[in-house]
Design an enzyme around this catalytic site. Structure first.
Site, PDB file in Angstrom:
ATOM      1  N   HIS A  17      52.744 124.620  72.296  1.00 36.87           N
ATOM      2  CA  HIS A  17      54.102 124.064  72.351  1.00 36.87           C
ATOM      3  C   HIS A  17      54.458 123.447  73.702  1.00 36.87           C
ATOM      4  O   HIS A  17      55.586 123.018  73.898  1.00 36.87           O
ATOM      5  CB  HIS A  17      55.141 125.134  71.996  1.00 36.87           C
ATOM      6  CG  HIS A  17      55.225 126.239  73.007  1.00 36.87           C
ATOM      7  ND1 HIS A  17      54.349 127.289  73.023  1.00 36.87           N
ATOM      8  CD2 HIS A  17      56.059 126.446  74.043  1.00 36.87           C
ATOM      9  CE1 HIS A  17      54.648 128.099  74.017  1.00 36.87           C
ATOM     10  NE2 HIS A  17      55.681 127.605  74.660  1.00 36.87           N
TER      11      HIS A  17
HETATM   12  N1  UDP Z   1      54.575 135.197  70.410  1.00 34.48           N
HETATM   13  C1  UDP Z   1      55.101 135.743  69.256  1.00 34.48           C
HETATM   14  N2  UDP Z   1      55.014 135.013  68.094  1.00 34.48           N
HETATM   15  C2  UDP Z   1      54.407 133.796  68.030  1.00 34.48           C
HETATM   16  C3  UDP Z   1      53.866 133.260  69.224  1.00 34.48           C
HETATM   17  C4  UDP Z   1      53.977 133.978  70.393  1.00 34.48           C
HETATM   18  O1  UDP Z   1      55.629 136.852  69.256  1.00 34.48           O
HETATM   19  O2  UDP Z   1      54.365 133.211  66.937  1.00 34.48           O
HETATM   20  C5  UDP Z   1      54.727 135.969  71.661  1.00 34.48           C
HETATM   21  C6  UDP Z   1      53.454 136.245  72.406  1.00 34.48           C
HETATM   22  O3  UDP Z   1      52.857 137.448  71.963  1.00 34.48           O
HETATM   23  C7  UDP Z   1      53.938 136.326  73.852  1.00 34.48           C
HETATM   24  C8  UDP Z   1      55.109 135.376  73.887  1.00 34.48           C
HETATM   25  O4  UDP Z   1      55.515 135.198  72.541  1.00 34.48           O
HETATM   26  O5  UDP Z   1      54.391 137.640  74.147  1.00 34.48           O
HETATM   27  C9  UDP Z   1      54.695 134.069  74.507  1.00 34.48           C
HETATM   28  O6  UDP Z   1      55.701 133.159  74.333  1.00 34.48           O
HETATM   29  P1  UDP Z   1      55.510 131.584  74.535  1.00 34.48           P
HETATM   30  O7  UDP Z   1      54.134 131.188  74.165  1.00 34.48           O
HETATM   31  O8  UDP Z   1      56.642 130.943  73.827  1.00 34.48           O
HETATM   32  O9  UDP Z   1      55.799 131.419  76.087  1.00 34.48           O
HETATM   33  P2  UDP Z   1      54.942 131.200  77.394  1.00 34.48           P
HETATM   34  O10 UDP Z   1      54.191 132.480  77.635  1.00 34.48           O
HETATM   35  O11 UDP Z   1      54.054 130.026  77.166  1.00 34.48           O
HETATM   36  O12 UDP Z   1      55.940 130.930  78.456  1.00 34.48           O
END
Ligand code: UDP
Length: 354
Positions: free
Chosen positions: A203
């Site tokens: 994303h």
């Molecule tokens: N996550 C979730 N469901 C999903 C995808 C990700 O619960 O369908 C969780 C994942 O386990 C992690 C967090 O969301 O704890 C990561 O979020 P995201 O990828 O949106 O953010 P980033 O880490 O890239 O800032």
């Protein structure tokens, strides 16, 4: 002490789930939800599943450009901080909500605490990188996931106090791992056999906002071997539809597209995957913690230790690189990079000493 915590999106709900409980035992916490992620899939489910207290205030600010969204959050946070008169403001990670909380605290001359401080991809084209750097330079207390993060902050001569507490997502991952490993019902629901499927997430703006990059992502998914499951972030779904690429992705044989999943279901898929392909920071780290090889769909990462340990490969959107990474065996060693799962306790202790 009265602490105002500013959160707004999915990874912050996970991080707050580790810290908020112990923080509330020692201090008064007022949780402000900016509204950056506001629907059930990206927000509601995390509060109900992870036992996070309902936010005391909801600003309902979403949409618009990063600049306008951050500005609207600032406009709403200024009077809230004026009214609540907190002793400290606590922010997590690297989103617009993080930066808005940081600037509002700095302007109000309220000490700012940043959890997951010092992470750097050194890629200023990423909005998240700008948010991290600016937040760190506003912070009075910088709580780091690793020694490398602390070294990054020292190299930038940040004015605040730096402390390595470990990573709070480790606390949550460890708590949920036994249940996730046992949860074969979730894997069965998506028709997945343990150890025999790939888990995808994507994303980042750099991958999905530009239709050319998005088409490369779809090509990469088309090239992957075997069954795969792809919980699709709403931003990605919207961009795929706008670029007329959704049907093509949906037609990839062996690929199961789902809505974004709650933490429990997502973790159940992650811990038994053959490998994870992702552009998420949090998911790279969680794959490492679960001992699942990761292919990162970016040219750089702030979680550099996972790459150095041989568990994470940077492939950008290059399908050949991704396939080569998937064909390599996992390393035999997996050192403890991000602490012992008790980071939240150390965060609370450090906040108490402000
Ligand atoms: N996550 C979730 N469901 C999903 C995808 C990700 O619960 O369908 C969780 C994942 O386990 C992690 C967090 O969301 O704890 C990561 O979020 P995201 O990828 O949106 O953010 P980033 O880490 O890239 O800032």
């Amino acid at each position: 002490m009265r602490i105002v915590t500013v959160v707004g999106n999915r990874p912050q709900f996970v991080k707050a789930a580790a810290v908020s409980g112990p923080l509330r035992k020692a201090h008064e916490e007022i949780l402000i939800h900016t509204g950056q992620h506001h629907d059930e899939d990206l927000s509601g489910v995390f509060f109900s599943e992870l036992g996070l207290a309902r936010p005391e205030r909801e600003l309902r600010i979403a949409g618009g450009s990063n600049t306008s969204q951050t500005a609207r959050m600032l406009g709403a946070l200024e009077p809230a901080l004026g009214e609540l008169e907190p002793h400290a403001v606590l922010v997590y990670g690297d989103t617009n909500s993080t930066l808005a909380g940081a600037l509002a605290a700095a302007q109000a001359r309220v000490p700012l605490v940043h959890v997951e401080a010092g992470m750097r991809s050194y890629d200023r084209a990423m909005p998240e990188e700008l948010n991290r750097v600016l937040t760190d330079h506003c912070s009075e207390l910088l709580l780091c996931s690793s020694e490398a993060a602390a070294a990054n902050l020292r190299a930038e001569s940040v004015p605040g106090r730096i402390e390595v507490v470990g990573d709070v997502m480790v606390d949550v991952a460890e708590r949920w791992r036994p249940q996730a490993l046992e949860d074969s019902a979730t894997r069965a629901r998506y028709g997945l056999a343990d150890g025999a499927y790939l888990l995808l997430t994507a994303h980042r703006a750099g991958n999905v906002d530009d239709p050319v990059q998005l088409a490369r992502l779809v090509e990469l998914v088309e090239a992957l071997p075997g069954p795969a499951v792809f919980p699709l972030h709403p931003r990605t779904r919207e961009r795929l539809r706008a670029a007329s690429l959704y049907e093509r992705l949906a037609a990839v044989p062996g690929l199961r597209i789902t809505e974004p999943l709650g933490y429990a279901q997502f973790t159940a898929l992650l811990v038994r995957a053959r490998a994870v392909l992702t552009d998420s920071g949090g998911v790279q780290k969680e794959a490492y913690l679960a001992g699942v090889p990761c292919v990162t769909l970016r040219e750089n990462t702030e979680w550099t230790e996972t790459v150095e340990a041989g568990w994470n490969t940077l492939a950008g959107l290059d399908a050949q690189k991704a396939l080569a990474a998937l064909s390599r065996a996992a390393p035999s060693e997996r050192p403890e990079l991000y602490g012992d799962g008790r980071a939240a306790e150390r965060c609370v202790a450090a906040i108490g000493a402000l």
